[in-house]
Design a protein around this motif. Structure first.
Motif, PDB file in Angstrom:
ATOM      1  N   CYS A 191       9.436   3.682  -0.459  1.00  0.00           N
ATOM      2  CA  CYS A 191       8.808   2.445  -0.932  1.00  0.00           C
ATOM      3  C   CYS A 191       8.149   2.655  -2.288  1.00  0.00           C
ATOM      4  N   GLY A 192       7.518   3.828  -2.475  1.00  0.00           N
ATOM      5  CA  GLY A 192       6.909   4.126  -3.760  1.00  0.00           C
ATOM      6  C   GLY A 192       7.931   4.109  -4.882  1.00  0.00           C
ATOM      7  N   LEU A 193       9.107   4.666  -4.605  1.00  0.00           N
ATOM      8  CA  LEU A 193      10.195   4.612  -5.577  1.00  0.00           C
ATOM      9  C   LEU A 193      10.626   3.163  -5.819  1.00  0.00           C
ATOM     10  N   GLY A 194      10.661   2.391  -4.745  1.00  0.00           N
ATOM     11  CA  GLY A 194      11.032   0.985  -4.872  1.00  0.00           C
ATOM     12  C   GLY A 194      10.086   0.232  -5.791  1.00  0.00           C
ATOM     13  N   TYR A 195       8.776   0.407  -5.593  1.00  0.00           N
ATOM     14  CA  TYR A 195       7.789  -0.250  -6.452  1.00  0.00           C
ATOM     15  C   TYR A 195       7.938   0.199  -7.906  1.00  0.00           C
ATOM     16  N   ALA A 196       8.151   1.504  -8.109  1.00  0.00           N
ATOM     17  CA  ALA A 196       8.288   2.040  -9.462  1.00  0.00           C
ATOM     18  C   ALA A 196       9.523   1.482 -10.164  1.00  0.00           C
ATOM     19  N   LEU A 197      10.603   1.310  -9.427  1.00  0.00           N
ATOM     20  CA  LEU A 197      11.822   0.755 -10.016  1.00  0.00           C
ATOM     21  C   LEU A 197      11.657  -0.728 -10.348  1.00  0.00           C
ATOM     22  N   GLY A 241       0.787  -1.235   0.000  1.00  0.00           N
ATOM     23  CA  GLY A 241       0.000   0.000   0.000  1.00  0.00           C
ATOM     24  C   GLY A 241       0.813   1.276   0.000  1.00  0.00           C
ATOM     25  N   LYS A 242       2.077   1.209  -0.345  1.00  0.00           N
ATOM     26  CA  LYS A 242       2.912   2.422  -0.332  1.00  0.00           C
ATOM     27  C   LYS A 242       3.454   2.716  -1.725  1.00  0.00           C
ATOM     28  N   HIS A 243       2.544   2.786  -2.694  1.00  0.00           N
ATOM     29  CA  HIS A 243       2.914   3.157  -4.049  1.00  0.00           C
ATOM     30  C   HIS A 243       2.876   4.679  -4.179  1.00  0.00           C
ATOM     31  N   LEU A 244       3.572   5.203  -5.162  1.00  0.00           N
ATOM     32  CA  LEU A 244       3.601   6.650  -5.367  1.00  0.00           C
ATOM     33  C   LEU A 244       2.218   7.191  -5.712  1.00  0.00           C
ATOM     34  N   SER A 245       1.407   6.380  -6.377  1.00  0.00           N
ATOM     35  CA  SER A 245       0.052   6.823  -6.735  1.00  0.00           C
ATOM     36  C   SER A 245      -0.815   7.057  -5.501  1.00  0.00           C
ATOM     37  N   GLN A 246      -0.402   6.499  -4.367  1.00  0.00           N
ATOM     38  CA  GLN A 246      -1.171   6.640  -3.128  1.00  0.00           C
ATOM     39  C   GLN A 246      -0.596   7.698  -2.190  1.00  0.00           C
ATOM     40  N   PHE A 247       0.445   8.403  -2.655  1.00  0.00           N
ATOM     41  CA  PHE A 247       1.077   9.415  -1.808  1.00  0.00           C
ATOM     42  C   PHE A 247       0.436  10.777  -2.058  1.00  0.00           C
ATOM     43  N   THR A 255       0.223  16.900  -1.819  1.00  0.00           N
ATOM     44  CA  THR A 255      -0.277  18.195  -1.331  1.00  0.00           C
ATOM     45  C   THR A 255      -0.063  18.346   0.166  1.00  0.00           C
ATOM     46  N   ALA A 256       0.236  17.248   0.845  1.00  0.00           N
ATOM     47  CA  ALA A 256       0.386  17.289   2.305  1.00  0.00           C
ATOM     48  C   ALA A 256       1.817  17.591   2.736  1.00  0.00           C
ATOM     49  N   VAL A 257       2.740  17.680   1.777  1.00  0.00           N
ATOM     50  CA  VAL A 257       4.138  17.937   2.120  1.00  0.00           C
ATOM     51  C   VAL A 257       4.643  19.146   1.338  1.00  0.00           C
ATOM     52  N   SER A 258       5.677  19.752   1.857  1.00  0.00           N
ATOM     53  CA  SER A 258       6.317  20.867   1.165  1.00  0.00           C
ATOM     54  C   SER A 258       7.785  20.533   0.949  1.00  0.00           C
ATOM     55  N   ASN A 259       8.441  21.361   0.156  1.00  0.00           N
ATOM     56  CA  ASN A 259       9.869  21.211  -0.106  1.00  0.00           C
ATOM     57  C   ASN A 259      10.180  20.182  -1.181  1.00  0.00           C
ATOM     58  N   ILE A 260       9.210  19.333  -1.527  1.00  0.00           N
ATOM     59  CA  ILE A 260       9.377  18.408  -2.643  1.00  0.00           C
ATOM     60  C   ILE A 260       8.085  18.423  -3.449  1.00  0.00           C
ATOM     61  N   ASN A 261       8.176  17.978  -4.699  1.00  0.00           N
ATOM     62  CA  ASN A 261       6.967  17.887  -5.504  1.00  0.00           C
ATOM     63  C   ASN A 261       6.968  16.583  -6.301  1.00  0.00           C
ATOM     64  N   LYS A 262       5.832  16.301  -6.878  1.00  0.00           N
ATOM     65  CA  LYS A 262       5.660  15.028  -7.585  1.00  0.00           C
ATOM     66  C   LYS A 262       6.630  14.899  -8.745  1.00  0.00           C
ATOM     67  N   ASN A 263       6.924  16.002  -9.427  1.00  0.00           N
ATOM     68  CA  ASN A 263       7.816  15.945 -10.586  1.00  0.00           C
ATOM     69  C   ASN A 263       9.222  15.493 -10.194  1.00  0.00           C
ATOM     70  N   GLN A 264       9.695  15.936  -9.017  1.00  0.00           N
ATOM     71  CA  GLN A 264      11.021  15.526  -8.552  1.00  0.00           C
ATOM     72  C   GLN A 264      11.095  14.010  -8.385  1.00  0.00           C
TER      73      GLN A 264
END
Length: 253
Positions: free
Chosen positions: A119-125, A69-75, A78-87
Protein backbone atom coordinates in the motif's frame (compact mmCIF):
# COMPACT_ATOMS: atom_id res chain seq x y z
CA UNK A 1 -12.37 42.81 -30.35
CA UNK A 2 -13.22 40.36 -27.56
CA UNK A 3 -15.54 41.57 -24.82
CA UNK A 4 -14.04 41.13 -21.32
CA UNK A 5 -17.56 40.78 -19.90
CA UNK A 6 -17.92 37.49 -21.75
CA UNK A 7 -14.68 36.07 -20.32
CA UNK A 8 -16.28 34.15 -17.38
CA UNK A 9 -18.68 32.45 -19.78
CA UNK A 10 -15.88 31.59 -22.20
CA UNK A 11 -13.70 30.17 -19.42
CA UNK A 12 -16.60 28.05 -18.21
CA UNK A 13 -17.23 26.80 -21.76
CA UNK A 14 -13.55 25.90 -22.09
CA UNK A 15 -13.61 24.23 -18.65
CA UNK A 16 -10.79 26.40 -17.34
CA UNK A 17 -11.94 26.43 -13.74
CA UNK A 18 -8.70 27.77 -12.29
CA UNK A 19 -8.54 30.55 -14.89
CA UNK A 20 -12.07 31.54 -13.94
CA UNK A 21 -11.19 31.58 -10.25
CA UNK A 22 -7.91 33.51 -10.43
CA UNK A 23 -7.83 35.66 -13.57
CA UNK A 24 -9.06 38.86 -11.91
CA UNK A 25 -6.68 38.69 -8.93
CA UNK A 26 -3.75 37.86 -11.16
CA UNK A 27 -4.73 40.61 -13.59
CA UNK A 28 -4.54 43.15 -10.80
CA UNK A 29 -1.20 41.75 -9.66
CA UNK A 30 0.06 41.91 -13.24
CA UNK A 31 -0.90 45.60 -13.42
CA UNK A 32 0.65 46.40 -10.04
CA UNK A 33 3.92 44.64 -10.89
CA UNK A 34 3.92 45.59 -14.58
CA UNK A 35 4.03 42.04 -15.90
CA UNK A 36 4.32 41.30 -19.55
CA UNK A 37 1.14 39.81 -21.02
CA UNK A 38 3.06 36.55 -21.55
CA UNK A 39 3.98 36.44 -17.85
CA UNK A 40 0.35 36.91 -16.87
CA UNK A 41 -0.75 34.11 -19.22
CA UNK A 42 2.01 31.80 -17.95
CA UNK A 43 0.95 32.42 -14.33
CA UNK A 44 -2.64 31.52 -15.14
CA UNK A 45 -1.53 28.37 -16.98
CA UNK A 46 0.66 27.30 -14.07
CA UNK A 47 -2.24 27.74 -11.66
CA UNK A 48 -4.57 25.76 -13.92
CA UNK A 49 -2.05 22.93 -14.36
CA UNK A 50 -1.32 22.73 -10.62
CA UNK A 51 -4.99 22.54 -9.65
CA UNK A 52 -5.74 19.94 -12.32
CA UNK A 53 -2.80 17.86 -11.10
CA UNK A 54 -4.04 17.97 -7.50
CA UNK A 55 -7.57 17.05 -8.56
CA UNK A 56 -6.18 14.13 -10.55
CA UNK A 57 -4.21 12.90 -7.52
CA UNK A 58 -7.32 13.16 -5.32
CA UNK A 59 -9.29 11.16 -7.88
CA UNK A 60 -6.54 8.53 -8.19
CA UNK A 61 -6.35 8.21 -4.39
CA UNK A 62 -10.11 7.83 -4.05
CA UNK A 63 -10.44 5.19 -6.77
CA UNK A 64 -7.38 3.22 -5.55
CA UNK A 65 -9.23 2.24 -2.34
CA UNK A 66 -5.97 1.83 -0.44
CA UNK A 67 -6.34 1.22 3.30
CA UNK A 68 -5.68 4.46 5.22
CA UNK A 69 -2.55 4.97 7.30
CA UNK A 70 -0.30 2.65 5.29
CA UNK A 71 2.20 5.07 3.79
CA UNK A 72 5.88 4.19 3.51
CA UNK A 73 6.73 6.98 5.96
CA UNK A 74 4.77 5.04 8.59
CA UNK A 75 6.50 1.70 8.00
CA UNK A 76 9.07 0.53 10.56
CA UNK A 77 11.92 -0.87 8.46
CA UNK A 78 13.87 -1.71 11.64
CA UNK A 79 11.26 -4.34 12.49
CA UNK A 80 11.90 -6.45 9.38
CA UNK A 81 14.90 -8.14 7.85
CA UNK A 82 15.82 -9.21 4.33
CA UNK A 83 14.67 -5.88 2.87
CA UNK A 84 15.66 -2.29 3.49
CA UNK A 85 14.24 1.15 2.92
CA UNK A 86 16.52 1.84 -0.05
CA UNK A 87 15.13 -1.15 -1.96
CA UNK A 88 11.55 0.07 -1.57
CA UNK A 89 12.43 3.72 -2.22
CA UNK A 90 14.12 2.68 -5.47
CA UNK A 91 10.86 1.12 -6.64
CA UNK A 92 9.08 4.45 -6.16
CA UNK A 93 11.78 6.53 -7.83
CA UNK A 94 12.79 4.23 -10.67
CA UNK A 95 9.40 3.70 -12.24
CA UNK A 96 10.62 1.88 -15.33
CA UNK A 97 9.27 -1.37 -13.88
CA UNK A 98 5.75 0.07 -14.09
CA UNK A 99 6.25 1.32 -17.65
CA UNK A 100 7.46 -2.15 -18.63
CA UNK A 101 4.55 -3.90 -16.86
CA UNK A 102 6.83 -5.74 -14.44
CA UNK A 103 5.57 -7.27 -11.20
CA UNK A 104 6.46 -7.06 -7.53
CA UNK A 105 5.91 -10.15 -5.37
CA UNK A 106 6.03 -9.81 -1.58
CA UNK A 107 6.30 -13.01 0.46
CA UNK A 108 6.29 -13.44 4.22
CA UNK A 109 4.42 -14.73 7.23
CA UNK A 110 1.19 -13.14 8.36
CA UNK A 111 1.57 -9.81 10.12
CA UNK A 112 5.11 -8.87 9.01
CA UNK A 113 3.99 -5.85 6.96
CA UNK A 114 3.58 -7.10 3.38
CA UNK A 115 0.28 -5.28 2.91
CA UNK A 116 1.66 -2.09 4.44
CA UNK A 117 4.61 -2.15 2.03
CA UNK A 118 2.37 -2.82 -0.96
CA UNK A 119 0.00 0.00 0.00
CA UNK A 120 2.88 2.36 0.77
CA UNK A 121 4.20 1.77 -2.73
CA UNK A 122 0.70 2.37 -4.06
CA UNK A 123 0.44 5.75 -2.34
CA UNK A 124 3.92 6.73 -3.54
CA UNK A 125 3.07 5.84 -7.13
CA UNK A 126 -0.18 7.80 -7.00
CA UNK A 127 1.84 10.85 -5.90
CA UNK A 128 3.57 10.50 -9.26
CA UNK A 129 0.25 10.36 -11.12
CA UNK A 130 0.29 6.59 -11.66
CA UNK A 131 -3.11 4.93 -11.38
CA UNK A 132 -3.27 2.17 -8.79
CA UNK A 133 -6.00 -0.18 -7.56
CA UNK A 134 -5.95 -2.14 -4.31
CA UNK A 135 -8.05 -5.26 -3.73
CA UNK A 136 -7.91 -8.40 -1.67
CA UNK A 137 -7.40 -11.55 -3.72
CA UNK A 138 -10.69 -12.94 -2.41
CA UNK A 139 -12.64 -9.83 -3.41
CA UNK A 140 -11.31 -9.61 -6.96
CA UNK A 141 -11.76 -13.34 -7.53
CA UNK A 142 -15.39 -13.11 -6.41
CA UNK A 143 -15.94 -10.06 -8.62
CA UNK A 144 -14.40 -11.73 -11.66
CA UNK A 145 -16.32 -14.92 -11.02
CA UNK A 146 -19.57 -12.96 -11.02
CA UNK A 147 -18.49 -11.32 -14.28
CA UNK A 148 -17.81 -14.74 -15.80
CA UNK A 149 -21.27 -15.96 -14.74
CA UNK A 150 -22.68 -12.88 -16.45
CA UNK A 151 -20.63 -13.61 -19.59
CA UNK A 152 -18.67 -10.35 -19.12
CA UNK A 153 -15.29 -11.55 -17.83
CA UNK A 154 -13.37 -10.09 -20.77
CA UNK A 155 -14.97 -6.68 -20.19
CA UNK A 156 -14.21 -6.83 -16.46
CA UNK A 157 -10.55 -7.61 -17.11
CA UNK A 158 -10.32 -4.84 -19.70
CA UNK A 159 -11.74 -2.30 -17.21
CA UNK A 160 -8.78 -3.06 -14.94
CA UNK A 161 -6.38 -2.07 -17.72
CA UNK A 162 -6.77 1.60 -16.77
CA UNK A 163 -4.76 0.87 -13.63
CA UNK A 164 -1.04 0.72 -14.32
CA UNK A 165 -0.55 -1.14 -11.03
CA UNK A 166 -3.01 -3.62 -9.52
CA UNK A 167 -2.33 -4.62 -5.91
CA UNK A 168 -3.71 -8.08 -5.08
CA UNK A 169 -3.42 -8.72 -1.36
CA UNK A 170 -3.27 -12.11 0.39
CA UNK A 171 -3.36 -14.37 -2.65
CA UNK A 172 -2.91 -17.39 -0.38
CA UNK A 173 -6.45 -17.02 0.98
CA UNK A 174 -8.18 -17.74 -2.32
CA UNK A 175 -10.30 -20.87 -2.00
CA UNK A 176 -9.13 -23.83 -4.04
CA UNK A 177 -12.03 -24.32 -6.42
CA UNK A 178 -11.85 -24.63 -10.17
CA UNK A 179 -14.11 -21.59 -10.69
CA UNK A 180 -12.12 -19.26 -8.44
CA UNK A 181 -8.65 -20.37 -9.47
CA UNK A 182 -9.58 -20.19 -13.14
CA UNK A 183 -10.54 -16.50 -12.97
CA UNK A 184 -7.42 -15.78 -10.89
CA UNK A 185 -5.33 -17.36 -13.62
CA UNK A 186 -7.25 -15.39 -16.24
CA UNK A 187 -6.35 -12.19 -14.37
CA UNK A 188 -2.65 -13.10 -14.20
CA UNK A 189 -2.60 -14.09 -17.87
CA UNK A 190 -4.44 -10.92 -18.91
CA UNK A 191 -2.01 -8.64 -17.04
CA UNK A 192 1.06 -10.46 -18.35
CA UNK A 193 3.31 -7.86 -20.04
CA UNK A 194 0.42 -5.36 -20.18
CA UNK A 195 0.09 -4.13 -16.58
CA UNK A 196 1.99 -4.45 -13.31
CA UNK A 197 0.84 -6.61 -10.41
CA UNK A 198 1.90 -6.21 -6.80
CA UNK A 199 1.01 -9.46 -5.06
CA UNK A 200 1.36 -10.33 -1.39
CA UNK A 201 1.37 -13.93 -0.22
CA UNK A 202 2.03 -15.78 3.01
CA UNK A 203 2.73 -18.93 1.01
CA UNK A 204 5.90 -19.57 -1.02
CA UNK A 205 5.67 -20.73 -4.61
CA UNK A 206 6.22 -24.31 -3.45
CA UNK A 207 2.82 -24.19 -1.73
CA UNK A 208 0.89 -22.57 -4.58
CA UNK A 209 -0.53 -25.92 -5.59
CA UNK A 210 -2.83 -25.26 -2.62
CA UNK A 211 -4.15 -22.17 -4.43
CA UNK A 212 -4.62 -23.56 -7.93
CA UNK A 213 -6.40 -26.87 -8.34
CA UNK A 214 -4.33 -27.87 -11.36
CA UNK A 215 -0.54 -28.26 -11.33
CA UNK A 216 -0.13 -27.10 -14.91
CA UNK A 217 -2.12 -23.98 -14.13
CA UNK A 218 0.07 -23.38 -11.06
CA UNK A 219 3.24 -23.61 -13.15
CA UNK A 220 1.80 -21.36 -15.86
CA UNK A 221 0.68 -18.73 -13.35
CA UNK A 222 4.05 -18.65 -11.58
CA UNK A 223 5.88 -18.53 -14.92
CA UNK A 224 3.95 -15.44 -16.04
CA UNK A 225 4.37 -13.67 -12.70
CA UNK A 226 8.11 -14.17 -12.29
CA UNK A 227 9.13 -13.59 -15.91
CA UNK A 228 9.42 -9.85 -15.27
CA UNK A 229 9.37 -9.49 -11.50
CA UNK A 230 11.09 -8.28 -8.36
CA UNK A 231 10.65 -10.83 -5.59
CA UNK A 232 11.07 -9.76 -1.96
CA UNK A 233 10.76 -11.87 1.17
CA UNK A 234 9.74 -9.95 4.29
CA UNK A 235 10.99 -11.48 7.51
CA UNK A 236 10.16 -10.35 11.00
CA UNK A 237 7.91 -10.82 13.98
CA UNK A 238 4.19 -10.35 13.50
CA UNK A 239 3.23 -6.73 14.16
CA UNK A 240 -0.17 -7.79 15.46
CA UNK A 241 1.47 -10.27 17.82
CA UNK A 242 3.81 -7.59 19.17
CA UNK A 243 0.91 -5.19 19.76
CA UNK A 244 -1.04 -7.93 21.54
CA UNK A 245 1.92 -8.76 23.79
CA UNK A 246 2.46 -5.09 24.67
CA UNK A 247 -1.22 -4.73 25.53
CA UNK A 248 -1.06 -7.80 27.73
CA UNK A 249 2.05 -6.51 29.50
CA UNK A 250 0.33 -3.17 30.11
CA UNK A 251 -2.71 -4.87 31.60
CA UNK A 252 -0.60 -7.11 33.82
CA UNK A 253 1.48 -4.18 35.06
Amino acid sequence: MANIASLPVLLKELKLASFSKHWEDLAQKALDEQWLSQTYLAALCEQEAAERYQKRLHRFTREAQLPPGKHLSQFDFTAVSNINKNQITALTQQRQWVKQAENLLLFGASGVGKTHLACGLGYALIDQAIRVKFTSATAIVQSLQQAREGLSLAEALTRLDKYAVLIVDDIGYVKKSSQETQVLFELIAHRYETGSLIITSNQPFSAWDQIFDDNMMTVAAIDRLVHHATILEVKGESYRKKVSMKRREHIEN
